[in-house]
Scaffold this active site. Structure first.
Site, PDB file in Angstrom:
ATOM      1  N   PRO A  14       0.849  -1.189   0.000  1.00 56.85           N
ATOM      2  CA  PRO A  14       0.000   0.000   0.000  1.00 56.85           C
ATOM      3  C   PRO A  14       0.885   1.239   0.000  1.00 56.85           C
ATOM      4  O   PRO A  14       1.806   1.326   0.813  1.00 56.85           O
ATOM      5  CB  PRO A  14      -0.768  -0.106   1.328  1.00 56.85           C
ATOM      6  CG  PRO A  14       0.046  -1.009   2.195  1.00 56.85           C
ATOM      7  CD  PRO A  14       0.814  -1.913   1.275  1.00 56.85           C
ATOM      8  N   MET A  15       0.646   2.165  -0.899  1.00 60.72           N
ATOM      9  CA  MET A  15       1.463   3.390  -0.928  1.00 60.72           C
ATOM     10  C   MET A  15       0.565   4.587  -1.214  1.00 60.72           C
ATOM     11  O   MET A  15      -0.020   4.701  -2.294  1.00 60.72           O
ATOM     12  CB  MET A  15       2.577   3.259  -1.968  1.00 60.72           C
ATOM     13  CG  MET A  15       3.662   2.286  -1.522  1.00 60.72           C
ATOM     14  SD  MET A  15       4.977   2.073  -2.731  1.00 60.72           S
ATOM     15  CE  MET A  15       4.209   0.991  -3.920  1.00 60.72           C
ATOM     16  N   GLN A  67      -6.581  -1.260   2.696  1.00 64.03           N
ATOM     17  CA  GLN A  67      -5.855  -0.956   3.930  1.00 64.03           C
ATOM     18  C   GLN A  67      -6.549   0.171   4.684  1.00 64.03           C
ATOM     19  O   GLN A  67      -6.843   1.228   4.124  1.00 64.03           O
ATOM     20  CB  GLN A  67      -4.401  -0.562   3.683  1.00 64.03           C
ATOM     21  CG  GLN A  67      -3.671  -0.543   5.026  1.00 64.03           C
ATOM     22  CD  GLN A  67      -2.289   0.048   4.987  1.00 64.03           C
ATOM     23  OE1 GLN A  67      -2.102   1.167   4.513  1.00 64.03           O
ATOM     24  NE2 GLN A  67      -1.324  -0.695   5.501  1.00 64.03           N
ATOM     25  N   CYS A  97       2.701   2.962   9.524  1.00 63.61           N
ATOM     26  CA  CYS A  97       2.924   4.250   8.881  1.00 63.61           C
ATOM     27  C   CYS A  97       3.301   5.299   9.921  1.00 63.61           C
ATOM     28  O   CYS A  97       2.568   5.496  10.888  1.00 63.61           O
ATOM     29  CB  CYS A  97       1.616   4.623   8.189  1.00 63.61           C
ATOM     30  SG  CYS A  97       1.819   5.916   7.031  1.00 63.61           S
ATOM     31  N   LYS A 136      -0.391  -5.071   8.837  1.00 70.23           N
ATOM     32  CA  LYS A 136       0.919  -4.678   8.279  1.00 70.23           C
ATOM     33  C   LYS A 136       1.605  -3.837   9.345  1.00 70.23           C
ATOM     34  O   LYS A 136       1.068  -2.800   9.752  1.00 70.23           O
ATOM     35  CB  LYS A 136       0.752  -3.884   6.998  1.00 70.23           C
ATOM     36  CG  LYS A 136       2.079  -3.431   6.397  1.00 70.23           C
ATOM     37  CD  LYS A 136       1.876  -2.886   4.983  1.00 70.23           C
ATOM     38  CE  LYS A 136       3.170  -2.408   4.348  1.00 70.23           C
ATOM     39  NZ  LYS A 136       3.580  -1.085   4.807  1.00 70.23           N
ATOM     40  N   HIS A 168       7.128  -4.949   7.745  1.00 68.90           N
ATOM     41  CA  HIS A 168       8.167  -4.065   7.204  1.00 68.90           C
ATOM     42  C   HIS A 168       9.326  -4.188   8.185  1.00 68.90           C
ATOM     43  O   HIS A 168       9.229  -3.750   9.326  1.00 68.90           O
ATOM     44  CB  HIS A 168       7.621  -2.637   7.116  1.00 68.90           C
ATOM     45  CG  HIS A 168       8.592  -1.667   6.520  1.00 68.90           C
ATOM     46  ND1 HIS A 168       8.281  -0.350   6.289  1.00 68.90           N
ATOM     47  CD2 HIS A 168       9.874  -1.804   6.091  1.00 68.90           C
ATOM     48  CE1 HIS A 168       9.322   0.277   5.762  1.00 68.90           C
ATOM     49  NE2 HIS A 168      10.301  -0.588   5.633  1.00 68.90           N
ATOM     50  N   GLY A 210      12.816  -2.784   1.345  1.00 67.46           N
ATOM     51  CA  GLY A 210      14.119  -2.783   0.674  1.00 67.46           C
ATOM     52  C   GLY A 210      14.331  -3.879  -0.346  1.00 67.46           C
ATOM     53  O   GLY A 210      15.457  -4.078  -0.804  1.00 67.46           O
ATOM     54  N   GLY A 230       7.317  -2.522  -2.481  1.00 67.68           N
ATOM     55  CA  GLY A 230       6.707  -1.209  -2.571  1.00 67.68           C
ATOM     56  C   GLY A 230       7.345  -0.378  -3.664  1.00 67.68           C
ATOM     57  O   GLY A 230       6.951  -0.441  -4.832  1.00 67.68           O
ATOM     58  N   ARG A 231       8.374   0.374  -3.278  1.00 70.17           N
ATOM     59  CA  ARG A 231       8.952   1.343  -4.216  1.00 70.17           C
ATOM     60  C   ARG A 231       9.483   0.706  -5.490  1.00 70.17           C
ATOM     61  O   ARG A 231       9.321   1.265  -6.583  1.00 70.17           O
ATOM     62  CB  ARG A 231      10.043   2.148  -3.503  1.00 70.17           C
ATOM     63  CG  ARG A 231       9.457   3.106  -2.496  1.00 70.17           C
ATOM     64  CD  ARG A 231      10.487   3.573  -1.497  1.00 70.17           C
ATOM     65  NE  ARG A 231      10.890   2.495  -0.595  1.00 70.17           N
ATOM     66  CZ  ARG A 231      11.713   2.645   0.421  1.00 70.17           C
ATOM     67  NH1 ARG A 231      12.254   3.818   0.663  1.00 70.17           N
ATOM     68  NH2 ARG A 231      12.019   1.619   1.207  1.00 70.17           N
TER      69      ARG A 231
HETATM   70  C1  LIG Z   1       4.912   6.962  -1.304  1.00 74.52           C
HETATM   71  C2  LIG Z   1       4.717   5.910  -0.239  1.00 74.52           C
HETATM   72  C3  LIG Z   1       3.504   5.839   0.446  1.00 74.52           C
HETATM   73  C4  LIG Z   1       3.287   4.856   1.420  1.00 74.52           C
HETATM   74  N1  LIG Z   1       2.056   4.748   1.998  1.00 74.52           N
HETATM   75  C5  LIG Z   1       1.797   3.694   2.828  1.00 74.52           C
HETATM   76  C6  LIG Z   1       0.476   3.434   3.310  1.00 74.52           C
HETATM   77  O1  LIG Z   1      -0.493   4.125   2.964  1.00 74.52           O
HETATM   78  N2  LIG Z   1       0.314   2.377   4.149  1.00 74.52           N
HETATM   79  C7  LIG Z   1       1.352   1.578   4.531  1.00 74.52           C
HETATM   80  O2  LIG Z   1       1.155   0.612   5.279  1.00 74.52           O
HETATM   81  N3  LIG Z   1       2.590   1.788   4.080  1.00 74.52           N
HETATM   82  C8  LIG Z   1       2.834   2.815   3.234  1.00 74.52           C
HETATM   83  N4  LIG Z   1       4.086   2.968   2.702  1.00 74.52           N
HETATM   84  C9  LIG Z   1       5.140   2.012   3.064  1.00 74.52           C
HETATM   85  C10 LIG Z   1       5.173   0.846   2.068  1.00 74.52           C
HETATM   86  O3  LIG Z   1       3.975   0.123   2.098  1.00 74.52           O
HETATM   87  C11 LIG Z   1       6.342  -0.110   2.381  1.00 74.52           C
HETATM   88  O4  LIG Z   1       6.124  -0.669   3.652  1.00 74.52           O
HETATM   89  C12 LIG Z   1       7.688   0.599   2.374  1.00 74.52           C
HETATM   90  O5  LIG Z   1       7.821   1.453   1.251  1.00 74.52           O
HETATM   91  C13 LIG Z   1       8.839  -0.410   2.403  1.00 74.52           C
HETATM   92  O6  LIG Z   1       8.786  -1.254   1.284  1.00 74.52           O
HETATM   93  P1  LIG Z   1       9.741  -1.004  -0.019  1.00 74.52           P
HETATM   94  O7  LIG Z   1      11.142  -0.873   0.498  1.00 74.52           O
HETATM   95  O8  LIG Z   1       9.541  -2.220  -0.867  1.00 74.52           O
HETATM   96  O9  LIG Z   1       9.277   0.255  -0.665  1.00 74.52           O
HETATM   97  C14 LIG Z   1       4.316   3.943   1.742  1.00 74.52           C
HETATM   98  C15 LIG Z   1       5.536   4.030   1.041  1.00 74.52           C
HETATM   99  C16 LIG Z   1       5.736   4.979   0.059  1.00 74.52           C
HETATM  100  C17 LIG Z   1       7.040   5.024  -0.698  1.00 74.52           C
END
Ligand SMILES: Cc1cc2nc3c(=O)[nH]c(=O)nc-3n(C[C@H](O)[C@H](O)[C@H](O)COP(=O)(O)O)c2cc1C
Length: 337
Positions: A14-15, A67, A97, A136, A168, A210, A230-231
Site C-alpha cells: 500500500p502506498m 488498507q 505508517c 501490516k 516491514h 528494501g 513497494g517502491r
Molecule cells: C509513497 C509511499 C507511500 C506509502 N504509503 C503507505 C500506506 O499508505 N500504508 C502503509 O502501510 N505503508 C505505506 N508505505 C510504506 C510501504 O507500504 C512499504 O512498507 C515501504 O515502502 C517499504 O517497502 P519497499 O522498500 O519495498 O518500498 C508507503 C511508502 C511509500 C514510498
C-alpha cells in the site's frame, strides 16, 4: 475466511498517493496474480466520507486488499464491513505508517506500543466481516526492543484470530525522522522476520522493506511465506512481469510493454470521457520503459504532454511511437556497428 499460502506469495505494498485505482489497474496488466493493496484510507473517512471516491475500484484489480487506518475498534469494524460490502478481498490494518498526521490520529506505527489495543481492534474487525483481516506492521518503534515488540504484537493478534502478518522489517522512529527517512534509515532486520515465521509456522508471514529485485524476492521465500514490494514495484513496474511464472508457476506469457500500452488506451479513453484528467493515469506509467531504449523519451513525452492535454489519450500512443522509433534507431545502429 483465512488466506492460503498461495494467496499471499507476492504482493505490492500500500502506498499513499501511489497505489490508487489507476496505478493498480496498470499493475494488474503486468501481473495477473500479484496481490494488490489500496492506499491507506482512515476508518472515519470510510464511515463519513465520499465512499465512491475513496473505495471504488476496477473489477480487474482483484485480488485486492483495502488498507485501513484507525485505532477505535467499533469504527474499524464498521469500516471493515463497508469495505467487505464494497467487494474487497481482504481488510488490512496499518500498524506501520509513521507520518505525523497519522500519529496524531493514534494510528499507524505508534500502535506498535499498544498491542492489546491492536488485538482488540483486529478481533472487532474479524467479527464484523467474513473476508480475511490482516496486519501490516513494523518490527518496533523508537526505543522498543524489536524481539519483544514484534513478537508481542503478533502473538496478541494471533490470539484474536489473525493469521497473516506483513512485516516491514525495520523500526519506525516516530520522533525525529520524516516518513521518507523512516523508509530508509532504520536498519532492516530480515532475520527477525524469519525468526517470527520459525516461531509461528502456523502463521502466514510476508516480508517487506528494501526488496529491489525478483531474485531477492525469491531468496526470502526460503524463510517466509510471502514478499511485498513497494517502491521497486512502483518505480520499475515491469519487474512484475516475472511474478506469475516465478511465484505461481503460470505458463501464460506476460503482456509486453507495448501490449500494456495498447490495453491502457481504452482505459484512458474511458477515464477522460468520465472527466478524469489523463495525468491521473500517466503519472503512474513513468517507469514502464525503465532501463529500456526509449525510456527517457517515454517519460518526457508523458510528463510534458499529459498535464496540458488532459483529455487526449493519444498522448499515450504518441509516446509509444517515439519509443519505437528510438528502439528502431538503436537496433539499426547495433546492426551497422
Ligand atoms: C509513497 C509511499 C507511500 C506509502 N504509503 C503507505 C500506506 O499508505 N500504508 C502503509 O502501510 N505503508 C505505506 N508505505 C510504506 C510501504 O507500504 C512499504 O512498507 C515501504 O515502502 C517499504 O517497502 P519497499 O522498500 O519495498 O518500498 C508507503 C511508502 C511509500 C514510498
Amino acid at each position: 475466511m483465512s488466506l492460503s499460502a498461495e494467496d499471499i506469495k507476492f504482493s505490492v505494498a500500500p502506498m499513499m498517493d501511489w497505489t490508487d485505482r489507476h496505478d493498480r489497474f496498470f499493475l494488474r496488466l503486468i501481473s495477473r496474480r500479484a496481490r494488490l493493496y489500496t492506499e491507506m484510507v482512515t476508518a472515519n473517512a470510510i464511515r463519513f466520507g465520499d465512499r465512491a471516491k475513496l473505495l471504488d475500484f476496477n473489477a480487474e484489480e482483484h485480488p485486492l486488499a483495502l488498507q485501513i487506518g484507525g485505532s477505535e475498534a467499533d469504527a474499524l469494524a464498521e469500516a471493515a464491513k463497508i469495505g467487505e460490502d464494497w467487494g474487497y478481498d481482504e481488510i488490512n490494518l496499518n500498524v506501520g505508517c509513521p507520518s505525523d498526521r497519522v500519529q496524531s490520529g493514534q494510528f499507524g506505527a505508534c500502535l506498535m506500543q499498544t498491542p492489546d489495543l491492536v488485538a482488540e481492534c483486529m478481533a472487532a474487525m474479524k467479527d464484523s466481516v467474513k473476508i480475511p483481516v490482516t496486519v501490516k506492521c513494523r518490527i518496533g518503534v523508537d526505543e522498543q526492543d524489536p524481539n519483544e515488540a514484534l513478537f508481542t504484537l503478533v502473538e496478541k493478534c494471533k490470539t484474536a484470530g489473525v493469521t497473516h502478518f506483513i512485516v516491514h522489517a525495520r523500526k519506525a522512529w516516530l520522533d525525529g525522522l520524516s516518513p521518507k527517512e523512516n523508509r530508509d534509515i532504520p536498519p532492516l532486520d530480515y532475520a527477525l522476520v524469519y525468526q517470527l515465521k520459525a516461531a509461528h509456522p502456523d502463521l502466514l508471514i510476508s516480508i517487506n522493506g528494501g526488496i529491489e529485485t525478483m531474485a531477492e524476492a525469491q531468496t526470502h521465500m526460503a524463510d517466509v511465506d510471502g514478499v511485498m514490494l513497494g517502491r521497486a514495484a512502483y518505480k520499475t513496474p515491469y519487474l512484475l512481469a516475472d511474478v506469475d511464472a516465478a511465484f505461481y508457476n503460470e505458463t501464460q506469457a506476460p503482456l509486453s510493454r507495448e501490449e500494456i500500452v495498447h490495453q491502457l488506451v481504452p482505459y484512458a479513453q474511458n477515464l477522460v470521457a468520465n472527466g478524469t484528467r489523463l495525468h491521473a493515469l500517466t503519472r503512474h506509467l513513468m517507469g514502464l520503459f525503465q532501463g529500456q531504449a526509449g525510456g527517457r523519451i517515454w517519460r518526457r513525452h508523458l510528463s510534458e504532454n499529459a498535464p496540458q492535454r488532459g483529455d487526449d489519450p493519444k498522448v499515450l500512443t504518441e509516446a509509444l511511437d517515439l519509443v519505437r522509433e528510438q528502439q528502431a534507431r538503436k537496433s539499426a545502429l547495433q546492426e551497422t556497428g
